[in-house]
Design a protein around this motif. Structure first.
Motif, PDB file in Angstrom:
ATOM      1  N   LEU A 153       4.145   1.041  -5.995  1.00  0.00           N
ATOM      2  CA  LEU A 153       4.356   0.305  -4.751  1.00  0.00           C
ATOM      3  C   LEU A 153       3.638   0.959  -3.578  1.00  0.00           C
ATOM      4  CD1 LEU A 153       8.073  -0.737  -5.060  1.00  0.00           C
ATOM      5  CD2 LEU A 153       6.053  -2.169  -5.234  1.00  0.00           C
ATOM      6  N   LEU A 197      19.239   8.042  -5.122  1.00  0.00           N
ATOM      7  CA  LEU A 197      20.370   7.259  -4.617  1.00  0.00           C
ATOM      8  C   LEU A 197      20.706   7.685  -3.185  1.00  0.00           C
ATOM      9  CD1 LEU A 197      22.640   7.123  -7.770  1.00  0.00           C
ATOM     10  CD2 LEU A 197      21.352   5.252  -6.729  1.00  0.00           C
ATOM     11  N   LEU A 198      20.610   8.983  -2.939  1.00  0.00           N
ATOM     12  CA  LEU A 198      20.959   9.510  -1.616  1.00  0.00           C
ATOM     13  C   LEU A 198      20.019   8.947  -0.551  1.00  0.00           C
ATOM     14  CD1 LEU A 198      23.036  11.540  -0.538  1.00  0.00           C
ATOM     15  CD2 LEU A 198      21.254  13.276  -0.624  1.00  0.00           C
ATOM     16  N   PHE A 199      18.720   8.981  -0.822  1.00  0.00           N
ATOM     17  CA  PHE A 199      17.732   8.572   0.177  1.00  0.00           C
ATOM     18  C   PHE A 199      17.152   7.193  -0.129  1.00  0.00           C
ATOM     19  CE2 PHE A 199      17.548  13.252   0.439  1.00  0.00           C
ATOM     20  CZ  PHE A 199      17.866  13.390   1.778  1.00  0.00           C
ATOM     21  N   TRP A 200      17.899   6.373  -0.830  1.00  0.00           N
ATOM     22  CA  TRP A 200      17.400   5.056  -1.249  1.00  0.00           C
ATOM     23  C   TRP A 200      16.854   4.262  -0.078  1.00  0.00           C
ATOM     24  CZ3 TRP A 200      15.788   2.800  -5.398  1.00  0.00           C
ATOM     25  CH2 TRP A 200      15.656   1.430  -5.413  1.00  0.00           C
ATOM     26  N   LYS A 201      17.662   4.154   0.960  1.00  0.00           N
ATOM     27  CA  LYS A 201      17.298   3.364   2.135  1.00  0.00           C
ATOM     28  C   LYS A 201      16.013   3.905   2.768  1.00  0.00           C
ATOM     29  CE  LYS A 201      19.463   3.889   6.491  1.00  0.00           C
ATOM     30  NZ  LYS A 201      20.121   5.140   6.454  1.00  0.00           N
ATOM     31  N   GLU A 202      15.914   5.225   2.862  1.00  0.00           N
ATOM     32  CA  GLU A 202      14.743   5.846   3.487  1.00  0.00           C
ATOM     33  C   GLU A 202      13.489   5.634   2.633  1.00  0.00           C
ATOM     34  OE1 GLU A 202      17.721   7.217   3.315  1.00  0.00           O
ATOM     35  OE2 GLU A 202      18.245   7.421   5.429  1.00  0.00           O
ATOM     36  N   LYS A 222      12.925   3.216   0.549  1.00  0.00           N
ATOM     37  CA  LYS A 222      12.574   1.796   0.571  1.00  0.00           C
ATOM     38  C   LYS A 222      11.804   1.433   1.838  1.00  0.00           C
ATOM     39  CE  LYS A 222      15.151  -2.512   0.415  1.00  0.00           C
ATOM     40  NZ  LYS A 222      16.470  -2.968  -0.016  1.00  0.00           N
ATOM     41  N   ILE A 223      12.327   1.857   2.978  1.00  0.00           N
ATOM     42  CA  ILE A 223      11.692   1.452   4.236  1.00  0.00           C
ATOM     43  C   ILE A 223      10.345   2.142   4.393  1.00  0.00           C
ATOM     44  CG2 ILE A 223      12.923   3.125   5.684  1.00  0.00           C
ATOM     45  CD1 ILE A 223      12.979   1.016   7.879  1.00  0.00           C
ATOM     46  N   LEU A 274       8.322   2.952   1.958  1.00  0.00           N
ATOM     47  CA  LEU A 274       7.392   2.274   1.069  1.00  0.00           C
ATOM     48  C   LEU A 274       6.901   0.975   1.682  1.00  0.00           C
ATOM     49  CD1 LEU A 274       9.107   2.604  -2.415  1.00  0.00           C
ATOM     50  CD2 LEU A 274       7.009   3.687  -1.677  1.00  0.00           C
ATOM     51  N   PHE A 275       7.795   0.289   2.386  1.00  0.00           N
ATOM     52  CA  PHE A 275       7.419  -1.018   2.917  1.00  0.00           C
ATOM     53  C   PHE A 275       6.619  -0.887   4.217  1.00  0.00           C
ATOM     54  CE2 PHE A 275       8.592  -4.804   5.544  1.00  0.00           C
ATOM     55  CZ  PHE A 275       7.813  -5.701   4.843  1.00  0.00           C
ATOM     56  N   ASP A 276       7.059  -0.055   5.127  1.00  0.00           N
ATOM     57  CA  ASP A 276       6.439  -0.035   6.452  1.00  0.00           C
ATOM     58  C   ASP A 276       6.591   1.355   7.078  1.00  0.00           C
ATOM     59  OD1 ASP A 276       5.483  -0.594   8.935  1.00  0.00           O
ATOM     60  OD2 ASP A 276       6.672  -2.393   9.254  1.00  0.00           O
ATOM     61  N   ILE A 290      10.181  12.425   4.033  1.00  0.00           N
ATOM     62  CA  ILE A 290      10.439  11.440   2.971  1.00  0.00           C
ATOM     63  C   ILE A 290       9.236  11.371   2.038  1.00  0.00           C
ATOM     64  CG2 ILE A 290      11.179   9.077   2.475  1.00  0.00           C
ATOM     65  CD1 ILE A 290      11.954   8.800   5.408  1.00  0.00           C
ATOM     66  N   SER A 332      13.305  -7.512  -6.689  1.00  0.00           N
ATOM     67  CA  SER A 332      14.170  -6.590  -5.968  1.00  0.00           C
ATOM     68  C   SER A 332      13.779  -5.171  -6.345  1.00  0.00           C
ATOM     69  CB  SER A 332      15.638  -6.870  -6.311  1.00  0.00           C
ATOM     70  OG  SER A 332      16.334  -5.672  -6.557  1.00  0.00           O
ATOM     71  N   LEU A 333      13.659  -4.322  -5.360  1.00  0.00           N
ATOM     72  CA  LEU A 333      13.211  -2.952  -5.604  1.00  0.00           C
ATOM     73  C   LEU A 333      14.174  -2.226  -6.538  1.00  0.00           C
ATOM     74  CD1 LEU A 333      11.314  -0.586  -4.988  1.00  0.00           C
ATOM     75  CD2 LEU A 333      12.744  -0.048  -3.027  1.00  0.00           C
ATOM     76  N   VAL A 384       1.515  -4.471   6.582  1.00  0.00           N
ATOM     77  CA  VAL A 384       2.325  -4.165   5.398  1.00  0.00           C
ATOM     78  C   VAL A 384       1.924  -5.063   4.234  1.00  0.00           C
ATOM     79  CG1 VAL A 384       4.303  -3.485   6.807  1.00  0.00           C
ATOM     80  CG2 VAL A 384       4.182  -5.806   5.908  1.00  0.00           C
ATOM     81  N   PHE A 400       5.690  -6.759  -1.503  1.00  0.00           N
ATOM     82  CA  PHE A 400       6.738  -5.769  -1.768  1.00  0.00           C
ATOM     83  C   PHE A 400       7.986  -6.473  -2.297  1.00  0.00           C
ATOM     84  CE2 PHE A 400      10.034  -2.703  -0.581  1.00  0.00           C
ATOM     85  CZ  PHE A 400       9.446  -1.524  -0.994  1.00  0.00           C
ATOM     86  N   PRO A 401       8.619  -5.902  -3.337  1.00  0.00           N
ATOM     87  CA  PRO A 401       9.765  -6.606  -3.931  1.00  0.00           C
ATOM     88  C   PRO A 401      11.028  -6.537  -3.063  1.00  0.00           C
ATOM     89  CG  PRO A 401       9.414  -4.518  -5.045  1.00  0.00           C
ATOM     90  CD  PRO A 401       8.295  -4.670  -4.071  1.00  0.00           C
ATOM     91  N   MET A 430      16.388  -3.799   7.788  1.00  0.00           N
ATOM     92  CA  MET A 430      15.728  -2.528   8.091  1.00  0.00           C
ATOM     93  C   MET A 430      15.818  -2.187   9.573  1.00  0.00           C
ATOM     94  SD  MET A 430      12.370  -2.665   5.654  1.00  0.00           S
ATOM     95  CE  MET A 430      12.536  -2.750   3.868  1.00  0.00           C
ATOM     96  N   ARG A 470      24.418   3.926   4.334  1.00  0.00           N
ATOM     97  CA  ARG A 470      23.915   2.619   3.902  1.00  0.00           C
ATOM     98  C   ARG A 470      24.385   1.521   4.842  1.00  0.00           C
ATOM     99  NH1 ARG A 470      22.637   2.467  -1.624  1.00  0.00           N
ATOM    100  NH2 ARG A 470      21.902   4.514  -2.205  1.00  0.00           N
TER     101      ARG A 470
END
Lengths: 375, 245
Positions: free
Chosen positions: A39, A162-167, A169-170, A172-174, A188, A229-230, B86, B90-91, B100, B111
């Protein structure tokens, strides 16, 4: 030993169990982390890192004189990390494109590693034999402690993931946007990269320097085809990776001890092939089927609209017309007429056709964007 | 009446290589304006925004948000990057991208929960994208993707919004929808700064404008400074536009 025998032995035979467990865990962790590499469009980074690890193995052996796999892999880890950060440095500090930087480091480190390997082989020390197994890997050399090592690293990876999943993901995307939110993107980034290096190093003993990047990329590329879905992508990639490991080991053990690494990679590639063809939403097969179906629908609609244009010239829309008029229209076939009848848009009477009320209404509103619902 | 200054930029100089992209920019953006940054390609418009937001490191100069360094005021600022920055394959789903926007206030590790989801749904509603919340983002049109980005910034509930070419590649319907949201933001007392390309619409959309071409040419109310003189200084050619009296 055939495949059946293998699967009956895998739970009882110590060696088989160890190797199978090792390759399965390895496949799972590389699949998981490979998703991130794919990704990030850093697919080739894995190839460069695994090649960059080779001199580390050789140097670790030269220093310690022992073939303890943990020490050798530690050497691989250090040299893999050095290679990775050099690549990043080259991309950042010079105007070279990333593929150039990757190619440069890959060949430089691999060349140096091969040099050291030949140097070691010329040494009188009898212990040196077998170091070249790191080139293509040899799953048969896996022992219980290696599997424990893999399990610990995988567990640790999973925990961090799992701990830094949100970080993750974001980022990777932007990445730029992540920075403006106040996250330390460098941290990260280094975390992800370090784990990718770790996964690669883990696999060197089993799959080897040359083919390791396939373990990283193939399960992830296959998984991407099945989900949007990621989270699911990472899970599916881990499963594909683990299955590649298990089946690869099974095939290699049952067929006269074929080299395990290449077999695992080939099985992983089969997953990719199948996914690219058969995935429902992105696969080539269903895409083609949808394409053909769309063409048919369009032809049907075109015929209907042709009939509509004839019918609307009459006061009575149900006024019958000769079927042979339709022969003037290029898209017309007997099949489309039958289909229109089946859909109750058209009714036939001998050699004549007429539009039904429903057919008339449908034709009038065909592809009228304002009345169509987007959902 | 002295206006509060939302964004203050002092002596900002940015260079990628030898040649500066931005040279010695001083800029004061008053609170509550809807400002366009205009200038030719390569004038440093995006660079200016990115430097203010700390994405790029300037060679010299400083930025303050409501009188304090940007680092301490992050929560007051939201950013809409260029849509093309971007990978839309992206999935993930539209709702997920908008969520986000809540990550900054959540901070590390925590979370998003129901509260964040509710905020994201409200933002989607505002940009008219609620029916598409579960759509994979690659299956959205360019205009819809732009609205998703806008919604993501709206979720941040900031005081200052920086937007990099939000009208690029969107159709007329989306453009009107977006400008209406921007005008609403201004009405709510927010400051909105937009990198803009279409000079024709500047007087209609914006009340404040900054002319930029490596150096700052001019900044101020549209009705005072949006004239041929400044356009010529910025674009280098005699640029005639008709401004409604």
């Amino acid at each position: 030993m055939d495949l059946q025998e293998y699967f009956s032995l895998v739970f009882t035979d110590y060696t088989l169990r160890t190797i199978t467990l090792g390759t399965a865990i390895l496949g799972a962790v590389t699949g998981m982390l490979g998703s991130f590499a794919v990704l990030r469009k850093q697919s080739l980074l894995g190839d460069a890192i695994s090649h960059a690890a080779l001199p580390g193995i050789a140097i670790a052996f030269l220093i310690t004189g022992a073939k303890d796999s943990n020490i050798l892999l530690l050497g691989a880890l250090v040299s893999g990390l050095i290679g990775t950060f050099w690549i990043r440095g080259i991309i950042k500090k010079t105007h070279l494109k990333s593929d150039t930087a990757l190619g440069l480091i890959l060949s430089l480190f691999f060349g140096f590693g091969m040099l050291l390997l030949t140097f070691i082989q010329k040494q009188p020390n009898a212990n040196q034999a077998g170091l070249d197994k790191y080139l293509f890997g040899q799953a048969a050399t896996l022992v219980e402690s290696d599997v424990w090592m893999m399990t610990i690293v995988t567990g640790f990876c999973l925990f961090i993931l799992l701990l830094f999943w949100k970080e993750f993901k974001i980022l990777l995307f932007d990445a730029d946007y992540t920075k403006t939110l106040g996250f330390n993107t460098k941290f990260i980034d280094i975390l992800i990269t370090t784990f990718i290096v770790l996964a690669i190093v883990l696999g060197l003993q089993t799959v080897g320097v040359v083919l390791m990047s396939a373990m990283l990329l193939a399960p992830a590329a296959a998984a991407r085809q099945w989900t949007n879905s990621l989270g699911r992508m990472v899970i599916i990639a881990a499963i594909f990776g683990a299955l590649s490991g298990v089946f690869g080991t099974a095939v290699s053990a049952s067929q006269n001890n074929l080299s395990t690494g290449p077999v695992i990679v080939i099985i992983a590639s089969i997953f990719v092939l199948v996914s690219f063809v058969f995935s429902p939403s992105r696969g080539l097969l269903f895409k083609q089927i949808r394409f053909i179906k769309n063409r048919r629908d369009l032809q049907l609609h075109k015929t209907l609209s042709f009939m509509y244009n004839i019918a609307k010239t009459h006061e009575n829309i149900a006024h019958p017309h000769a079927i042979k008029i339709l022969n003037n229209f290029q898209g017309y076939t007997r099949g489309t007429l039958q289909k229109l009848v089946r859909k109750n848009y058209v009714s036939l009477d001998g050699n004549q056709w007429s539009l039904t009320q429903e057919g008339y209404k449908t034709a009038a509103n065909l592809y009228n964007q304002q009345t169509q619902n987007d959902e | 009446m002295k206006q509060t200054i939302a964004v203050q930029v002092d002596d900002l100089t940015v260079a990628y290589n030898y040649k500066p992209v931005l040279w010695d920019i001083d800029l004061e953006i008053p609170e509550g304006v809807l400002m366009a940054i205009v200038g030719p390609n390569g004038a440093g418009k995006s660079t200016l925004i990115k430097s203010i937001l700390g994405i790029l490191k300037p060679i010299a100069g400083s930025v303050s948000i409501y009188g304090k360094p940007y680092d301490k005021q992050r929560s007051l600022v939201a950013y809409v990057p260029q849509k093309g920055s971007v990978d839309w394959d992206f999935p993930t789903t539209a709702l997920d991208v908008v969520m986000m926007g809540t990550y900054g206030s959540l901070g590390w590790i925590k979370r998003p929960g129901q509260k964040e989801k509710k905020a994201a749904l409200e933002a989607l509603e505002k940009v008219g994208m609620l029916p598409f919340k579960n759509r994979q983002i690659s299956q959205l049109s360019g205009g819809q993707q732009q609205r998703i980005f806008l919604a993501r910034a709206l979720v941040q509930n900031a005081s200052i919004y920086f937007m990099d070419e939000p009208f690029q590649g969107v159709d007329a319907t989306t453009e009107i929808a977006i400008i209406n949201i921007l005008k609403e933001l201004r009405k709510a007392g927010k400051t909105v700064i937009v990198v803009h390309h279409d000079l024709q619409t500047v007087p209609e959309y914006f009340d404040w404008v900054t002319f930029l071409n490596v150096k700052k040419i001019a900044t101020g109310p549209v009705k005072d400074i949006f004239n041929d003189d400044n356009l010529t200084k910025t674009y280098g050619i005699n640029y005639k536009v008709s401004i409604q009296e």
